[in-house]
Design an enzyme around this catalytic site. Structure first.
Site, PDB file in Angstrom:
ATOM      1  N   ARG A 295       0.848  -1.151   0.012  1.00  0.00           N
ATOM      2  CA  ARG A 295      -0.016  -0.127  -0.019  1.00  0.00           C
ATOM      3  C   ARG A 295       0.972   1.193   0.071  1.00  0.00           C
ATOM      4  NH1 ARG A 295      -3.146  -0.668   5.281  1.00  0.00           N
ATOM      5  NH2 ARG A 295      -4.166   1.098   4.704  1.00  0.00           N
TER       6      ARG A 295
ATOM      7  N   SER B  64       0.278   4.133   1.831  1.00  0.00           N
ATOM      8  CA  SER B  64       0.498   4.876   2.818  1.00  0.00           C
ATOM      9  C   SER B  64       1.985   5.187   3.425  1.00  0.00           C
ATOM     10  CB  SER B  64      -0.532   4.507   4.143  1.00  0.00           C
ATOM     11  OG  SER B  64       0.061   3.330   4.659  1.00  0.00           O
TER      12      SER B  64
ATOM     13  N   LYS C 148      -2.279  -7.820  11.713  1.00  0.00           N
ATOM     14  CA  LYS C 148      -3.602  -7.870  11.934  1.00  0.00           C
ATOM     15  C   LYS C 148      -4.400  -7.513  10.830  1.00  0.00           C
ATOM     16  CE  LYS C 148      -3.135  -2.928  13.352  1.00  0.00           C
ATOM     17  NZ  LYS C 148      -4.165  -2.248  12.358  1.00  0.00           N
ATOM     18  N   ASP C 149      -3.948  -6.806   9.676  1.00  0.00           N
ATOM     19  CA  ASP C 149      -4.710  -6.562   8.685  1.00  0.00           C
ATOM     20  C   ASP C 149      -4.817  -7.606   7.614  1.00  0.00           C
ATOM     21  OD1 ASP C 149      -5.355  -3.947   9.280  1.00  0.00           O
ATOM     22  OD2 ASP C 149      -3.677  -3.186   8.207  1.00  0.00           O
TER      23      ASP C 149
ATOM     24  N   THR D  49     -11.977   5.849  16.852  1.00  0.00           N
ATOM     25  CA  THR D  49     -11.442   4.519  16.755  1.00  0.00           C
ATOM     26  C   THR D  49     -12.237   3.923  15.600  1.00  0.00           C
ATOM     27  OG1 THR D  49     -10.790   2.167  17.269  1.00  0.00           O
ATOM     28  CG2 THR D  49     -12.746   3.178  18.400  1.00  0.00           C
TER      29      THR D  49
ATOM     30  N   SER E  24     -11.813   0.568  15.258  1.00  0.00           N
ATOM     31  CA  SER E  24     -11.817  -0.742  15.473  1.00  0.00           C
ATOM     32  C   SER E  24     -13.061  -1.153  16.524  1.00  0.00           C
ATOM     33  CB  SER E  24     -10.506  -1.229  16.242  1.00  0.00           C
ATOM     34  OG  SER E  24     -10.634  -2.177  17.149  1.00  0.00           O
ATOM     35  N   LEU E  25     -13.914  -2.181  16.050  1.00  0.00           N
ATOM     36  CA  LEU E  25     -15.078  -2.698  16.787  1.00  0.00           C
ATOM     37  C   LEU E  25     -14.298  -3.257  18.342  1.00  0.00           C
ATOM     38  CD1 LEU E  25     -17.334  -4.674  14.480  1.00  0.00           C
ATOM     39  CD2 LEU E  25     -17.510  -2.334  15.306  1.00  0.00           C
ATOM     40  N   ARG E  26     -13.295  -3.943  18.225  1.00  0.00           N
ATOM     41  CA  ARG E  26     -12.368  -4.415  19.409  1.00  0.00           C
ATOM     42  C   ARG E  26     -12.237  -3.216  20.322  1.00  0.00           C
ATOM     43  NH1 ARG E  26      -7.380  -3.933  21.268  1.00  0.00           N
ATOM     44  NH2 ARG E  26      -6.755  -3.080  19.098  1.00  0.00           N
ATOM     45  N   ARG E  27     -11.515  -2.044  19.713  1.00  0.00           N
ATOM     46  CA  ARG E  27     -11.107  -1.037  20.654  1.00  0.00           C
ATOM     47  C   ARG E  27     -12.568  -0.318  21.087  1.00  0.00           C
ATOM     48  NH1 ARG E  27      -6.833   0.975  16.438  1.00  0.00           N
ATOM     49  NH2 ARG E  27      -4.833  -0.002  17.367  1.00  0.00           N
TER      50      ARG E  27
ATOM     51  N   ARG F 131     -11.607   6.770  10.236  1.00  0.00           N
ATOM     52  CA  ARG F 131     -10.980   5.985   9.348  1.00  0.00           C
ATOM     53  C   ARG F 131      -9.970   6.807   8.497  1.00  0.00           C
ATOM     54  NH1 ARG F 131     -13.164   2.073   6.017  1.00  0.00           N
ATOM     55  NH2 ARG F 131     -10.799   2.276   5.244  1.00  0.00           N
ATOM     56  N   GLY F 132      -9.062   6.074   7.663  1.00  0.00           N
ATOM     57  CA  GLY F 132      -8.164   6.683   7.066  1.00  0.00           C
ATOM     58  C   GLY F 132      -6.637   6.377   7.566  1.00  0.00           C
ATOM     59  N   ASN F 133      -5.521   6.700   6.948  1.00  0.00           N
ATOM     60  CA  ASN F 133      -4.340   6.273   7.294  1.00  0.00           C
ATOM     61  C   ASN F 133      -3.724   7.103   8.565  1.00  0.00           C
ATOM     62  OD1 ASN F 133      -3.052   8.622   6.339  1.00  0.00           O
ATOM     63  ND2 ASN F 133      -3.101   7.910   4.470  1.00  0.00           N
TER      64      ASN F 133
ATOM     65  N   ARG G 104      -5.631  10.305  10.328  1.00  0.00           N
ATOM     66  CA  ARG G 104      -6.436  10.085  11.553  1.00  0.00           C
ATOM     67  C   ARG G 104      -5.756  11.080  12.663  1.00  0.00           C
ATOM     68  NH1 ARG G 104      -7.475   3.695  12.718  1.00  0.00           N
ATOM     69  NH2 ARG G 104      -7.760   3.109  10.307  1.00  0.00           N
TER      70      ARG G 104
ATOM     71  N   CYS H  99     -13.377  -8.776  10.779  1.00  0.00           N
ATOM     72  CA  CYS H  99     -13.181  -7.498  11.497  1.00  0.00           C
ATOM     73  C   CYS H  99     -14.623  -7.110  12.123  1.00  0.00           C
ATOM     74  CB  CYS H  99     -12.555  -6.351  10.913  1.00  0.00           C
ATOM     75  SG  CYS H  99     -13.426  -5.787   9.486  1.00  0.00           S
TER      76      CYS H  99
END
Length: 309
Positions: free
Chosen positions: A16, A18, A86-87, A130, A132-135, A152-154, A158, A245
């Protein structure tokens, strides 16, 4: 007698575009370069980078960050792709393989805020960002009075949104900030007891075509065995519980000097306040398969404790 196929020269890494992704690909290029391999980078924009107005769980998941890179592997434009582990989806498409897992950076989550030193310092009702659903579920467990909003975003995007005042604080992976020399933006770091990391957080994974045994052999010296064991267990928990995710799941393992791997996992409901469901287990492991078996055992304990995916 047949001779082995020559290694590609130069190797090309699909990545990617980024700043963080390019750092990660450059890191792998440097490691391979130190071993005498010429390496080029092929920068690409993925669907995950383009769709920024919706959460990943609603637009196809983390696989959106890797599909274009896998296409480059399939058609020969690149021989390897570097990902934040993690991605990487828990189950890769047929014909692809995770050939190497590199030594993990700090796996913890970082609290970033221009005015507040820690989560406990935020006023009631403050907005925390965030993606992330986890966070999200872990933050709600720690501070149910806060407003948790999508972000969202790189990484640079953020941070810009935070600095513009759209959020009182945001939560990011500490590893990404440290890799880009932005460690000073971290106001505090959550302990793994407070915010259990996601599976693979802080580690880099290298994907190749499964048939490219020659490329796998070149990458073998880069594998960090303790990180491979830990992340194999973590990813096995996620795989057993849906591997998506859209599942608010945390899993983190640590390997002791005695060869015993200790794995903890947590799950929480997406909507509404409720207690987190936690499970853990330990085992002496020496292979990725044994580590994955430990992960499946913890996933079973989560289900027995009431997790329904």
């Amino acid at each position: 007698m047949s001779t082995p196929a020559p290694s590609p020269s130069p190797l090309t890494i699909a990545t990617r575009e980024s700043r963080l992704a390019l750092w990660q690909a450059g890191h792998v290029r440097a490691l391979l370069g130190a071993r005498g391999h010429a390496v080029d980078l092929l920068g690409m924009t993925t669907q995950g980078d383009q769709i920024l107005d919706r959460t990943l769980s609603k637009v196809g998941g983390k696989g959106l960050f890797v599909k274009e890179l896998e296409a480059a592997l399939a058609d020969g434009r690149a021989q390897l792709a570097v990902h934040s582990l993690k991605d990487v989806p828990m189950d890769l498409p047929a014909g692809f393989a995770l050939a190497a897992v590199l030594e993990r950076e700090d796996p913890r989550d970082a609290f970033v805020s221009p005015r507040h030193a820690a989560l406990a310092d935020l006023p009631e009702g403050a907005v925390v960002g965030t993606a992330s659903l986890r966070r999200t579920v872990l933050l709600r467990a720690l501070r149910p009075d806060l407003r948790i909003e999508p972000l969202r975003g790189n990484l640079d995007t953020r941070l810009r949104k935070l600095d513009e005042g759209q959020y009182a604080a945001i939560v990011l992976a500490a590893a990404g900030l440290k890799r880009l020399g932005l460690g000073e933006r971290i106001r505090s770091t959550f302990s793994t007891d407070e915010m259990l990391p996601s599976a693979g957080q802080g580690a880099l994974g290298i994907e190749i075509l499964a048939a490219r045994a020659d490329v796998a052999a070149l990458l073998a010296p880069l594998v960090h065995a303790p990180t491979l064991l830990a992340t194999s267990a973590e990813r096995a928990v996620s795989r057993a519980l849906g591997g998506s995710c859209s599942v608010p799941l945390a899993a983190h393992a640590t390997l002791g000097d005695d060869g015993v791997l200790h794995l903890r996992a947590a799950w929480g409901p997406i909507d509404g306040p409720a207690a987190l469901v936690r499970a853990e287990a330990s085992a002496a492991v020496s292979t990725a398969g044994e580590a994955a078996a430990l992960g499946r055992r913890v996933a079973t304990r989560l289900r027995d404790a009431g997790v329904r995916i």
